[in-house]
Design a protein around this motif. Structure first.
Motif, short mmCIF file in Angstrom:
data_model
loop_
_atom_site.label_atom_id
_atom_site.label_comp_id
_atom_site.label_asym_id
_atom_site.label_seq_id
_atom_site.Cartn_x
_atom_site.Cartn_y
_atom_site.Cartn_z
N VAL A 72 26.82 -5.56 29.62
CA VAL A 72 26.24 -5.50 28.27
C VAL A 72 24.72 -5.40 28.35
CG1 VAL A 72 25.91 -6.79 26.13
CG2 VAL A 72 28.17 -6.70 27.19
N ALA A 73 24.11 -6.22 29.20
CA ALA A 73 22.65 -6.19 29.34
C ALA A 73 22.18 -4.85 29.90
CB ALA A 73 22.19 -7.34 30.24
N GLY A 74 22.86 -4.37 30.94
CA GLY A 74 22.48 -3.09 31.52
C GLY A 74 22.69 -1.93 30.57
N LEU A 75 23.78 -1.96 29.81
CA LEU A 75 24.05 -0.91 28.85
C LEU A 75 22.97 -0.87 27.77
CD1 LEU A 75 26.01 1.29 27.81
CD2 LEU A 75 27.22 -0.50 26.56
N LEU A 128 21.49 -11.83 36.58
CA LEU A 128 20.13 -11.30 36.72
C LEU A 128 20.04 -10.28 37.85
CD1 LEU A 128 17.96 -14.53 36.22
CD2 LEU A 128 18.22 -12.61 34.64
N ALA A 129 20.87 -10.45 38.86
CA ALA A 129 20.85 -9.52 39.98
C ALA A 129 21.68 -8.27 39.72
CB ALA A 129 21.36 -10.22 41.25
N GLY A 130 22.60 -8.33 38.75
CA GLY A 130 23.55 -7.23 38.57
C GLY A 130 23.32 -6.32 37.40
N ALA A 135 22.09 -0.65 34.16
CA ALA A 135 21.06 0.00 33.34
C ALA A 135 20.77 1.41 33.84
CB ALA A 135 19.79 -0.84 33.33
N ARG A 136 20.70 1.58 35.15
CA ARG A 136 20.44 2.90 35.72
C ARG A 136 21.58 3.87 35.39
NH1 ARG A 136 17.58 4.74 39.97
NH2 ARG A 136 15.93 3.56 38.95
#
Length: 253
Positions: A72-75, A128-130, A135-136
């Motif tokens: 969710v955070a990366g998206l 935090l590491a994942g 996101a990329r």
């Protein structure tokens, strides 16, 4: 999917038929597998099958939580970067590059070093590491979907840019990220087990697969089932999740 569902079902059902995984019985320590103890007992006389099931709830549950938060955070970061021109995209992309430059386990170890060991801190550290890889991928998929015909048709029909991005680009990007996130879940399971193996996860006597491997390695020659059981659970879980990710990737969209 059937094998993974069976593993999860066993983790839920077994505790109703097995003793408390934390109850010790030193008179029966390191007992070999038998009808009473199908996977034997550990160095404290605790039932390995009961601890394996209890560890599944923590290992798989924590992995799902970490995977969901990271995805969710990366998206969110990837979509904002892809759909925002200029400075915002540049800043977010460089931030992702910085995080990706640090190996995930090393970054997780650094976060745990600051926050201290424990299950909650382990979830925070792994999340935090994942998030950066997600996101990329999300940014790449979003940029690819922006020029797809269905988005162009929506814009030509009079749909505003923000609405077109929200109604068309975001769902398509989320579906594309899902297969990557599922494959990343296998890495999360391994990472959580590795950190727990190092003693940075749950506190004893709570059962967790990585911790069970660490506790059983000293008795490998006398009681190999202490290591075989949790490592087999890790291998089966990672294999199932990887195959599921491949199936999602091959599904026509």
């Amino acid at each position: 999917m059937a094998l993974l569902s069976t593993l999860v079902a066993l983790a839920v059902v077994i505790p109703f038929f097995r003793p408390d995984p934390n109850v010790t019985d030193y008179a029966a320590k390191l007992a070999a597998p038998s009808w009473e103890h199908p996977l034997g007992t550990d160095q404290a006389g605790r039932d390995v099958l009961a601890r394996l099931a209890a560890g599944a709830r923590i290992s798989l549950g924590t992995a799902l939580l970490v995977g969901a938060v990271s995805t969710v955070a990366g998206l969110a970061v990837g979509l904002v970067a892809a759909l925002s021109p200029g400075v915002i995209d540049t800043v977010l992309s460089r931030l992702v590059d910085i995080v990706l430059a640090i190996p995930q386990l090393v970054l997780a170890l650094a976060v745990i070093g600051v926050l201290g060991p424990g299950l909650t801190n382990l979830v925070v550290a792994m999340a935090l590491a994942g998030w950066a890889p997600m996101a990329r991928y999300a940014r790449t998929f979003a940029l690819a979907h922006v020029d797809r015909p269905f988005v162009t048709a929506a814009r030509m029909a009079g749909v505003g840019r923000l609405r077109a991005m929200w109604r068309h680009v975001t769902p398509a990007t989320a579906v594309s990220v899902l297969s990557v996130a599922t494959l990343g879940l296998a890495e999360v399971i391994i990472g959580l087990s590795a950190l727990s193996f190092l003693g940075l996860g749950v506190a004893p006597p709570t059962a967790e697969w990585g911790q069970m491997v660490a506790d059983g390695r000293s008795y490998l020659s006398r009681a190999p089932w202490l290591v075989i059981a949790p490592t087999s659970a890790i291998v089966v879980s990672v294999g199932c999740v990887s195959l599921l990710a491949d199936a999602i990737e091959e599904t026509p969209r």
